[in-house]
Design an enzyme around this catalytic site. Sequence first.
Site, PDB file in Angstrom:
ATOM      1  N   GLU A   1      17.478  19.532  26.667  1.00  0.00           N
ATOM      2  CA  GLU A   1      17.069  20.671  26.029  1.00  0.00           C
ATOM      3  C   GLU A   1      15.888  19.428  25.879  1.00  0.00           C
ATOM      4  O   GLU A   1      15.150  19.883  26.230  1.00  0.00           O
ATOM      5  CB  GLU A   1      17.790  19.427  25.055  1.00  0.00           C
ATOM      6  CG  GLU A   1      17.270  20.567  23.398  1.00  0.00           C
ATOM      7  CD  GLU A   1      18.569  20.368  22.262  1.00  0.00           C
ATOM      8  OE1 GLU A   1      19.761  20.748  22.735  1.00  0.00           O
ATOM      9  OE2 GLU A   1      17.983  20.779  20.992  1.00  0.00           O
TER      10      GLU A   1
ATOM     11  N   ARG B   1      24.484  15.402  12.361  1.00  0.00           N
ATOM     12  CA  ARG B   1      25.748  16.493  12.506  1.00  0.00           C
ATOM     13  C   ARG B   1      27.215  15.597  12.167  1.00  0.00           C
ATOM     14  O   ARG B   1      28.385  15.605  12.438  1.00  0.00           O
ATOM     15  CB  ARG B   1      25.330  17.146  13.957  1.00  0.00           C
ATOM     16  CG  ARG B   1      26.366  18.429  14.349  1.00  0.00           C
ATOM     17  CD  ARG B   1      26.549  19.150  15.372  1.00  0.00           C
ATOM     18  NE  ARG B   1      25.579  20.023  15.311  1.00  0.00           N
ATOM     19  CZ  ARG B   1      25.934  21.202  14.600  1.00  0.00           C
ATOM     20  NH1 ARG B   1      26.894  21.813  14.283  1.00  0.00           N
ATOM     21  NH2 ARG B   1      24.793  22.901  14.278  1.00  0.00           N
TER      22      ARG B   1
ATOM     23  N   GLU C   1      29.430  25.485  21.119  1.00  0.00           N
ATOM     24  CA  GLU C   1      30.066  23.868  20.955  1.00  0.00           C
ATOM     25  C   GLU C   1      31.819  23.476  20.474  1.00  0.00           C
ATOM     26  O   GLU C   1      32.293  22.355  20.482  1.00  0.00           O
ATOM     27  CB  GLU C   1      29.256  23.592  20.406  1.00  0.00           C
ATOM     28  CG  GLU C   1      27.975  23.544  20.638  1.00  0.00           C
ATOM     29  CD  GLU C   1      26.783  22.660  19.556  1.00  0.00           C
ATOM     30  OE1 GLU C   1      26.763  23.408  19.455  1.00  0.00           O
ATOM     31  OE2 GLU C   1      26.350  21.452  20.552  1.00  0.00           O
TER      32      GLU C   1
END
Length: 1434
Positions: free
Chosen positions: A904, A982, A1370
């Site tokens: 990423e 998160r 995920e």
Amino acid sequence: MGSLKTEERGEQDLKVSNEAILYVNGVRRVLPDGLAHLTLLEYLRGLTGTKLGCGEGGCGACTVMVSHYDRKLRKCSHYAINACLAPLYSVEGMHVITVEGLGSCKRGLHPVQESLARTHGSQCGFCTPGFVMSMYALLRSSQTPPSEEQIEECLAGNLCRCTGYRPILDAFRVFAKTSNDLYTGVSSLSLEEGKSICPSTGKPCSCNLNNVNDKCVGSDNRYDPTSYNEIDGTKYTEKELIFPPELLLRIPTSLNLTGFAGLMWYRPLTLQHVLNLKAKYDNAKLIVGNTEVGIEMRLKRMPYRVLISVMHVPELNVLNAKDDGIEIGAAVRLSDLMNFLKKVVTERAAHETLSCKAFIEQLKWFAGTQIRNAASVGGNICTASPISDLNPLWMAARAKFQIIDVKGNIRTVLAENFFLPGYRKVNLASDEILLSIILPWNKTFEFVKEFKQSHRRDDDIAIVNAGIRVHLQEHSENWVVAGASIFYGGVAPYSLAAAKTKEFLIGKIWDKDLLQNALKILQTDILLKDNAPGGMIEFRKSLTLSFFFKFFLWVSHQMNSIKEVIPSSHLSAVHSVHRPSITGSQDYEILKRGTSVGSPEVHLSARLQVTGEAEYADDTPMPPNGLHAVLVLSRKPHARIISIDDSETLSSPGFVRLFLAKDVPGDNKIGAVVADEELFAVDRVTCVGQVIGIVVADTHENAKIAARKVDVKYEELPAILSIQDAVNAKSFHPNTEKCLSKGDVDHCFQSGLCDRIIEGEVQMGGQEHFYLEPQSSLVWTVDGGNEVHMISSTQYNSKWDREKWNIEAKKTILRDGAHKDIFETLFYDGIGTEKDRQLDKADYQHSQMVLFYLWKEVMRCDSVEQCLLAPQKHQKYVSHVLGLPMSKVVCKTKRIGGGFGGKETRSAFIAAAASVPSYLLNRPVKITLDRDVDMMITGQRHSFLGKYKVGFTNEGKVLAVDLEIYNNGGNSLDLSLAILERAMFHSDNVYEIPNMRIMGRVCFTNFPSHTAFRGFGGPQGMLITENWIQRIAVELRMSPEKIREINFQGEGSILHYGQKVQYSTLAPLWTELKSSCDFVKAREEVDQFNRHNRWRKRGIAMVPNKFGISFTTKLMNQAGALVQVYTDGTVLVTHGGVEMGQGLHTKVAQIAASAFNIPLSSVFISDTSTDKVPNASPTAASASSDMYGAAVLDACEQIVARMEPIASKSKFDSFTELVRACYAERIDLSAHGFYITPDIGFDWVTAKGKPFRYFTYGAAFAEVEIDTLTGDFHTRTANVFLDLGYSLNPAIDVGQIEGAFVQGLGWLALEELKWGDAAHKWIPSGCLYTTGPGTYKIPSVNDVPFKFNVSLLKGHPNVKAIHSSKAVGEPPFFLASSVLFAIKDAIIAARAEVGCSDWFPLDSPATPERIRMACLDELTTSLVNSDFRPKLSV
Ligand SMILES: Cc1cc2nc3c(=O)[nH]c(=O)nc-3n(C[C@H](O)[C@H](O)[C@H](O)COP(=O)(O)OP(=O)(O)OC[C@H]3O[C@@H](n4cnc5c(N)ncnc54)[C@H](O)[C@@H]3O)c2cc1C
Ligand code: FES
Ligand code: FES
């Protein structure tokens, strides 16, 4: 001492030749001299199917099949090997079949390929050719159809990071048949005498009895496109490549060839020739499989100069059952030994072959099939590795080694006297070689047994292994020890004899007293220092005791007369787990919307992937004047750079230039979120592996050599090497302190409402992405160097016509002449002929230029597939460091070989580094990271530390939670803050917590920057929660499942960040899961099993989760797409998401197909490209199908709306007709679509908002069984339920669930990163020890749950996303925690046996070390306290 007889010294093979040939996929190749340094893989890389995944024999991506004609047996053998370890010349005179030799999209697929594609067994596709070749080799080498067990066994050396293996096994299972007539329609009973079914042709044939090729030469070798309606294994192709007739007739000659830097390669064909060569070069290395020497030369850089390949020497290949035992030639391959031993045990009396059986068992767990097919017995012995699996057994079994010197004198030495104290020391002079081994038959009442415990069962080296023997004799009604041997591997620098224990045993009665006393003495035999290399001191010591304990019980069990002394529950120490073939169910409903949405379509690239035609970055042909780049990396965790001296590099072969920070034309400061990194370190390094500079040279090897010569002097500074160090030193990344809260935590704790308050800590290790395709970039300039283009970790798309390019290039070469190397490449690609080879090769410079421009032209006119998880990120970094506007930098992608978050952001700096030399030299530059470098520098999943204080009632209702969580960010911020956030959002998992406070910090440490990984912090947050939930259960003596249920959030719950729970499907999921596994019954059965088995325990757990969908950074929730409709009725879609195996392109194409009401085959997804769809967000957060699907739908709907007036005027027979009519009416048939996720946003100032569009819910049940003496475990069952609304493609979604679950299982129970930190002082400070598949173990096929059931919740459409679907990538990952908690449940049962029922921490990963050390018993009490916690890098 004997000697070699004169006649045996015949020199018939001294006709030395240096003409070498090889067949590749049926095509003859002449192997020129000078290539002795090349591996088969390097040679084959002109083809695209054989992949480089690790270069160390550990992943199987490079698997090819080798066919060899054995002149003595008059038989062909076919076997799979790792091309990355096989020296090129070792396959001289053989036939190598790569995946291209099986089938292709144009010619038709081989059934193995077809089956794999159809059963969704290929996701990113990088591992796929390797799996195909392993299966193919098994089929071709099997005279009868293989069993399911053999199929699973043959895949042990192949790793897949995407699929979770179940679909691969299902694909191959169809070839496991028990009856020949299923293959051919010909019953085996009707076969003529002497014939069987040829595995090659599927027809009756006598090939395996006489001459395989005489019979098979006649078979049709043409390829026709083949279509298989059903792949069920009942048909086997008739289009196999035959063994080349020339190789049958060819008399092998000995070879004398050379390689780079004076390397000499010999292939003698007689023992005498070997001895002559050894006399001449006493430093020469004998090689057979090269599985050890190859690693030494490539990874450990041992400069061997003379290699003698002895694999064809008959005297070294003997395998005979003789009166005194089995004679085994030193060059015998391990797989041949295993097959021979299997035959022997069926032919000899059972008591004689206990050693043979021990070897068979040990060989089963020795490496993978490919290694066993190449590696030799002698290679293993002479390497004398301290963890050799066989050496302790040779010693225990009283084997003798025959050694011959260069004069032909033979001496015999007992195995136990061959291995000398010291690292890799043997009783072998430099003028001697190992000739053969004699394994004696066992006497009556002589028992030999093997032991091995490794991190992973399949294809892993031992942590500790052992070979133990005892010979019992009856004396006065007692069984007395007449002889014994106990040897351990993995506890010393050499295979160690437990001498004192052996001495004690002799003459003693075989009873419980002997056991107790022997265990005590054994502890004095095995002495491991605290800082011994390899660590795990207590575990290793405990294994030595456990193995002896098991041996005692096993022998006693074998001896009927002693058996009564063993309670039946203790036999669980003796019985090994029978692993049944993996079964699984996939339960979903197909709700088709339009032509395609909802249908379980096969991944659009599956057929390209199974044939090896799908290309990735490293498959890109190097442009003619291209350069290879290698990074110069820091070797210190924290240091000031005193000087950088490149004077040594200047004379390095092929070296072009070193580039440092001062050379960067633009800005040297980079960073994903804040610019806190340097492209090239200026005056300080903050981790091992930080990039200091980049070297470019003509080849990858030369660039590596030059980079090693760059001499960097450092002044070392103190380093922070753990979260705890960082917390103590207050070493945090700036502005990363975050807090979320709800209710009043302090008040609740003080109010007295909480019956109990507990405090504790949860720590969890990180995880390596281990995408099968390493990071790779190719950067080149256009228009005099004013534009920059790049390919990263991918390859050209199907529009890139390799053949066209080759033909054009060949024309140019023939016209202009060319350099030999370029010509060879083209020749190799199958377009050159022998005659062409002789053509004028002058004017090299000119032709090189022509080729380069031609290359650039092709690259531009055919879409280049460039691969980036976030192409925009690369574009941005490159423009930034070069000082170019973004509009002049183009970055595209087609597919990547797995990403999982690791590509990423942590791929962009690699491309940016390569862009500097490319831009400044105006030449293409390619950089491909070696696996060890990739793992060392690109960061991992964050390790986390959580500190909790939890208040709850006696009924188990949670009232208040106070949490501090820290993640290990490494030396730059990268995405660590978003990951921490998160984790904080997910720290409630699915539980209603009235009062909650979470404080989070990102720690600055001297490690490479850690980064995104599937789940992006969510799993870490939820794991902390599930830990304290489990602890409450233990404190209250209730089941964790009960505690979970009591605290479930309900519809309308307000979460600790202010979002309201809507459309929750937790309750129906949990109910369905519970009934599917019949939890109450499962509990009873497990408890009953545990009552009857002292040394094996089972455990179960059910775990729920909810995963928030959306990027928590609002601006990233936008997506663009471009849809173009052509006049032939086909549709081209381009969007901002990257295909990395997750099936994004397939789902998006389905959406477009349904939108236009056309078949899926009419839609093509082009490469992801920054010049088509700008400013794309990374393909992450599971939201890509939602976002890009919606953007594509938007574009499609615009076009449909424009077409509507025409469509409504008349009736069209087809979409093509309608399109043509629209075209005639000058309707714009191209549209840009755009989507923003509505109704989301979070404000960190108020710490309230709605960060997620919706939640994906799931729940899983797992049952495991552990061996409490070794820590080994199996997952017996996993049932996974997920709510995916109305799935866009249920087959792809199931694949995502299975892949995520197995990857999660790896994180929680297998994969351990070990760093040089306070916990691991034996590793250099700040260095990563686990830098390859040899030391870092991702799940293999053997780790898949025996029963693996996946169900999608039915009847719950999602109103918040496209076509009522839900995101999948995920959310299922964390459900693997059911395995972790089932393991813990099993350990609880083990501890209960010794009266220990208190709560204990179990860190993840729950490796065999942690499992075993948590299972307290009489063997561990002398080693550790009950609160012992094995060390972990956090
Ligand atoms: C991925 C992988 C997994 C592995 N897993 C295991 C495992 O599970 N267990 C385990 O024990 N090992 C394992 N190994 C180690 C390795 O496979 C073995 O040591 C292997 O048996 C070596 O055989 P070879 O023929 O490839 O040796 P080579 O590399 O060809 O030679 C090894 C050494 O032996 C010497 N030698 C070979 N033959 C003779 C001879 N006749 N006389 C004198 N010297 C000789 C060579 O000169 C060289 O020094 C693994 C290796 C890899 C790469
Ligand atoms: S590349 Fe050969 S095994 Fe990994
Ligand atoms: S499909 Fe196996 S690694 Fe990606």
